[in-house]
Structure formats: C-alpha cells, structure tokens
Write a protein that holds these residues in place. Structure first.
Motif, mmCIF file in Angstrom:
data_model
loop_
_atom_site.group_PDB
_atom_site.id
_atom_site.type_symbol
_atom_site.label_atom_id
_atom_site.label_comp_id
_atom_site.label_asym_id
_atom_site.label_seq_id
_atom_site.Cartn_x
_atom_site.Cartn_y
_atom_site.Cartn_z
ATOM 1 N N ALA A 204 11.579 15.146 4.392
ATOM 2 C CA ALA A 204 10.922 16.424 4.142
ATOM 3 C C ALA A 204 9.583 16.222 3.444
ATOM 4 O O ALA A 204 8.579 16.847 3.794
ATOM 5 N N MET A 205 9.562 15.352 2.437
ATOM 6 C CA MET A 205 8.340 15.080 1.700
ATOM 7 C C MET A 205 7.280 14.437 2.597
ATOM 8 O O MET A 205 6.106 14.835 2.594
ATOM 9 N N LEU A 206 7.675 13.464 3.397
ATOM 10 C CA LEU A 206 6.726 12.782 4.272
ATOM 11 C C LEU A 206 6.183 13.723 5.342
ATOM 12 O O LEU A 206 5.001 13.681 5.681
ATOM 13 N N THR A 207 7.049 14.584 5.877
ATOM 14 C CA THR A 207 6.618 15.536 6.897
ATOM 15 C C THR A 207 5.625 16.534 6.314
ATOM 16 O O THR A 207 4.624 16.880 6.948
ATOM 17 N N ALA A 208 5.898 16.995 5.083
ATOM 18 C CA ALA A 208 5.007 17.951 4.438
ATOM 19 C C ALA A 208 3.627 17.351 4.194
ATOM 20 O O ALA A 208 2.626 18.064 4.189
ATOM 21 N N ARG A 209 3.562 16.048 4.016
ATOM 22 C CA ARG A 209 2.281 15.373 3.778
ATOM 23 C C ARG A 209 1.563 15.030 5.082
ATOM 24 O O ARG A 209 0.478 14.452 5.064
ATOM 25 N N GLY A 210 2.186 15.336 6.223
ATOM 26 C CA GLY A 210 1.550 15.056 7.509
ATOM 27 C C GLY A 210 1.467 13.580 7.820
ATOM 28 O O GLY A 210 0.525 13.123 8.483
ATOM 29 N N THR A 211 2.446 12.801 7.387
ATOM 30 C CA THR A 211 2.452 11.357 7.618
ATOM 31 C C THR A 211 2.682 11.052 9.091
ATOM 32 O O THR A 211 3.599 11.599 9.704
ATOM 33 N N ARG B 79 7.266 2.917 8.083
ATOM 34 C CA ARG B 79 7.047 1.898 7.061
ATOM 35 C C ARG B 79 7.358 2.438 5.673
ATOM 36 O O ARG B 79 8.025 1.773 4.868
ATOM 37 N N VAL B 80 6.874 3.654 5.382
ATOM 38 C CA VAL B 80 7.084 4.246 4.064
ATOM 39 C C VAL B 80 8.574 4.463 3.806
ATOM 40 O O VAL B 80 9.072 4.207 2.707
ATOM 41 N N GLN B 81 9.288 4.913 4.817
ATOM 42 C CA GLN B 81 10.720 5.084 4.655
ATOM 43 C C GLN B 81 11.393 3.754 4.322
ATOM 44 O O GLN B 81 12.273 3.692 3.469
ATOM 45 N N GLY B 82 10.965 2.690 4.994
ATOM 46 C CA GLY B 82 11.541 1.379 4.700
ATOM 47 C C GLY B 82 11.297 0.962 3.261
ATOM 48 O O GLY B 82 12.189 0.439 2.593
ATOM 49 N N VAL B 83 10.073 1.212 2.770
ATOM 50 C CA VAL B 83 9.737 0.859 1.389
ATOM 51 C C VAL B 83 10.546 1.700 0.399
ATOM 52 O O VAL B 83 11.169 1.168 -0.535
ATOM 53 N N ILE B 84 10.545 3.021 0.604
ATOM 54 C CA ILE B 84 11.247 3.918 -0.314
ATOM 55 C C ILE B 84 12.744 3.635 -0.311
ATOM 56 O O ILE B 84 13.371 3.480 -1.362
ATOM 57 N N GLU C 235 0.832 -1.196 0.000
ATOM 58 C CA GLU C 235 0.000 0.000 0.000
ATOM 59 C C GLU C 235 0.872 1.254 0.000
ATOM 60 O O GLU C 235 0.563 2.235 -0.693
ATOM 61 N N SER C 236 1.970 1.234 0.736
ATOM 62 C CA SER C 236 2.889 2.375 0.746
ATOM 63 C C SER C 236 3.554 2.547 -0.611
ATOM 64 O O SER C 236 3.756 3.673 -1.081
ATOM 65 N N THR C 237 3.892 1.449 -1.262
ATOM 66 C CA THR C 237 4.494 1.510 -2.596
ATOM 67 C C THR C 237 3.527 2.126 -3.594
ATOM 68 O O THR C 237 3.898 2.977 -4.414
ATOM 69 N N ARG C 238 2.263 1.707 -3.528
ATOM 70 C CA ARG C 238 1.259 2.239 -4.436
ATOM 71 C C ARG C 238 1.034 3.728 -4.212
ATOM 72 O O ARG C 238 0.863 4.498 -5.161
ATOM 73 N N ARG C 239 1.062 4.146 -2.968
ATOM 74 C CA ARG C 239 0.768 5.535 -2.638
ATOM 75 C C ARG C 239 1.885 6.483 -3.100
ATOM 76 O O ARG C 239 1.626 7.598 -3.550
ATOM 77 N N PHE C 240 3.133 6.040 -3.029
ATOM 78 C CA PHE C 240 4.269 6.919 -3.329
ATOM 79 C C PHE C 240 5.001 6.507 -4.606
ATOM 80 O O PHE C 240 6.204 6.679 -4.727
ATOM 81 N N TRP C 241 4.268 6.014 -5.600
ATOM 82 C CA TRP C 241 4.910 5.500 -6.810
ATOM 83 C C TRP C 241 5.608 6.602 -7.603
ATOM 84 O O TRP C 241 6.630 6.340 -8.257
ATOM 85 N N ARG C 242 5.095 7.817 -7.586
ATOM 86 C CA ARG C 242 5.747 8.910 -8.332
ATOM 87 C C ARG C 242 7.130 9.201 -7.768
ATOM 88 O O ARG C 242 8.099 9.364 -8.510
#
Length: 257
Positions: A163-170, A177-182, A77-84
């Motif tokens: 910076a990107m994750l913080t700006a999105r209010g994650t 988890r998202v950091q691990g995926v990215i 789900e994290s991969t799908r959300r941050f594919w760009r």
C-alpha cells in the motif's frame, strides 16, 4: 521434530514442501505474499506458532535473493530511501513478537486472517491500493508501524508495505527490489525476535530449514514467470488464493473460540 515427522507422515510433508514451492512462485512473480501464503496454508496443518516458525528461515533467504537481484548498490539505495519505514517497523516488530506465546490460537488466526482477507478482497475489487498520506514521511512511518506490528506475530509485512509503495507511485522494477530489501531486513529482525520469544527453537527450526529449498526453487520459477506473463492477471489469481486462505483462517479462528 521427530514427533512432528511421525504425526504429519510422508503425505503431510509432501504437502508442506509443495506449499513452500507454491509460496516461492507467488513471491517470485509479484514480489510479496510468501508469508501470507505459508502462514495460511501451514496453519491448516500445524499450530499457528509452528506455522510462523516454519516460514521464518525461507523468508530470510528468499528476501536476500530478491533484494540483491539487481546488485548491492541498488539495494543500499532502497534502504536509504525507506529508512523511516524500516526503523519504525523494526521497533514495532520486536515488541509485538513477544506477544505470540501469550495470544490464544483463535485470536492469532483471526488477527492474521482478517487483514489478509480484507486486503485480498480490496485488491480483487479493482480499486487502486493507495492510502491518503502514505506518500509522505508521516504516512511512511505509520505504515511501517502497522507492518511491523502485524509482522511480529504473523510474519506478514505485505499488505501495508505494498500500500505504501503504491501510494508513492513506485514503478514495478523498483517495487520488487524495495520489497526485497524491506522484507529481507524485516525477516532478519523477525528471526531474532522469535529466537527471543521461543517460537523459533530447536524443535521448530528443522521444519523451517526444510522449507528453504522448495521456497528457493519456487522463487526461481516465479522470476522466470514474471518475465513472460501478464503480471496483473497473475496477481488477481494470487489475490483470489489469498482471499480463500484468509477466510479459512477466519473460519478456524471462529470455530476455536
């Protein structure tokens, strides 16, 4: 590798393995900064190219663990959300990685040290780490491009990603988890890119493999610490260490010019 063993000696190898352990602990607590800690510390003992090669395999392994800690479904789900972010970052990473054999050592130290020091100083100032527009699609792609470019020659994805994750209010759990995926997908791309560039080769791969176990041990300890202490306080200490490491790289780069 034999030459590297004799040149560093037992004491030198002890320091290298301790660096791997410490970098793993930092990553386990805050979810990032392992490549920055390793490239800064290892870069004080070996050449920037060898330091970069040394962090590649431990980074891949620890990121896989971090990404899958909450299960494959959550990671997908994290991969799908941050594919760009991932796609743009991958393209820039593959390109900038090919610059490593041609960059002067002094320039590499400065290009790594300056963003690390600036990021750490900004974080220690107490200001929120958020960039205008980073929460939108275009901002996400731009941050992916910045992260991929720096990751290609330094292995460092952390500052623009955070910076990107913080700006999105994650929230913190998803951010880990998202950091691990990215970072996991990015580190696999980094490994492939530097197999092509020649940075990761038969001479440097054994060093990278030797750092896997201490990095995993550190990550396990970091996860335990994360569950028990005030993460904000520990993150400030981490930023202080990164600031010192970044300034040291800048010093080395300036002296090498």
């Amino acid at each position: 590798m034999d030459g590297m063993v004799s040149e560093l000696g037992l004491a030198g190898w002890g320091v290298l393995l301790t660096v791997g352990l410490g970098a793993g602990i930092v990553k386990g607590v805050v979810g990032f900064a392992m490549p920055m800690v390793m490239i800064s510390a290892l870069g004080s003992m070996v050449s920037p190219e060898v330091a970069l090669a040394g962090l590649i395999i431990p980074t891949v392994v620890t990121n896989v663990w971090q990404a899958l800690r909450q299960g494959i479904g959550a990671a997908w789900e994290s991969t799908r959300r941050f594919w760009r972010f991932l796609l743009v970052g991958f393209v820039l990473l593959m390109g900038s990685a090919q610059l490593v054999p041609y960059l002067p050592k002094s320039l590499m130290s400065l290009m790594i040290g300056v963003p690390v020091a600036v990021y750490a100083a900004w974080g220690l100032s107490g200001r929120p780490l958020a960039l205008p527009g980073a929460s939108g699609r275009r901002g996400e792609a731009i941050m992916g491009a910045v992260a991929g470019f720096f990751a290609g020659f330094s292995g460092v994805w952390g500052p623009p990603t955070v910076a990107m994750l913080t700006a999105r209010g994650t929230d913190m759990q998803e951010q880990m988890r998202v950091q691990g995926v990215i970072y996991g997908l990015g580190s696999v791309a980094l490994a492939g890119a530097h197999l092509v560039s020649g940075v990761l080769n038969s001479a440097t791969a054994p060093l990278s493999m030797a750092l896997v176990l201490p990095a995993l041990a550190g990550l396990w300890l970091g996860f335990r610490i994360q569950d028990r202490i005030d993460q904000r306080t520990f993150r400030k200490l981490t930023l202080l260490v990164l600031l010192i490491a970044g300034l040291n790289l800048i010093r080395r780069g300036v002296l090498a010019i």
